[in-house]
Design an enzyme around this catalytic site. Sequence first.
Site, short mmCIF file in Angstrom:
data_model
loop_
_atom_site.label_atom_id
_atom_site.label_comp_id
_atom_site.label_asym_id
_atom_site.label_seq_id
_atom_site.Cartn_x
_atom_site.Cartn_y
_atom_site.Cartn_z
N ASP A 210 0.85 -1.19 0.00
CA ASP A 210 0.00 0.00 0.00
C ASP A 210 0.88 1.23 0.00
OD1 ASP A 210 -0.36 1.06 3.30
OD2 ASP A 210 0.82 -0.70 2.77
N ASP A 212 1.93 4.37 2.14
CA ASP A 212 1.88 4.77 3.54
C ASP A 212 0.94 5.98 3.68
OD1 ASP A 212 2.90 4.12 6.14
OD2 ASP A 212 4.07 5.97 6.08
#
Length: 298
Positions: A210, A212
């Site tokens: 992902d 951050d």
Amino acid sequence: MGKPLIGVVGGTGLGEHLAQQHDAVRISMETPFGRPSGPLLRVNWHGVDVIFLNRHGEGHHLNPTAVPYRANIFALKQLGVTRVIASGAVGSLRGDFEPGELVICDQVIDKTSRRVSTFFDEGVVAHVEMAEPFCGALRQLLISSGEEVETAVHGKGTYVVMEGPQFSSRAESHMHRQWGGDLIGMTCMPEAKLAREAEMCYALIALVTDYDCWREPEPEGDKNALLQQIMKNLNRATVEAAKLIEAAIHRLAGEELPPCPCGRALELAIWSDKKKVDGDVVHRLEPLIGRYFSAPLR
């Protein structure tokens, strides 16, 4: 020269993926630093013996701070491992490192503070060099093996290692970006430092799950849907990382890596007067330092 014994250190997902594909022999061990995270699995790929260790233990019960890093690396050393390919999930600090992709890291910023990061905290002093925290030869092997996988494989990246287990605040995430960090994770250190002290080549494949929290989510985003997407990214990256590791090991079966300094990291690093180091200390750390002490062990 015989084929090297390869260690593979990864998370739960990678361990389950590899165990399903290969018949494995389970090895339980004790070390001077306690038990490793769990049993080690020994398999043979393409004529090369490989030792797999699940960093977080079976069932993922060890948080990043609680991982017995010293026991893990020492156990691999005791078994004769000379090269370690590690993997770990990370968040991206850059827009061009996208979820689902892989990064062969070349630098580290270590922010951990509650982990013992050396084997040499008692009885003998050693200062290994860490300017290049990952083995260049092993990194190049992984980069060149990237053509075997379907996702993008980035050839460099700076990994910021945080203590955890909580994730960053948004202010911290922006700070890490300003520092030059490309990725954020919790497990690379002290693993890489200990592998260097154990004179093993060590390289890391970062699995991007992902972005951050520097990149703010959509205002009306569904948190459950976001979590499902992160897990989907992790599963995709895990499958591709396993392909990359197997491709690299396949190449190792047929070719030698160029010489590198990892295997002699302690040659100039032991600052203690060897004549005054207690024999019990040498015996305890014999797999690491035995060849540098000519006196018989007690």
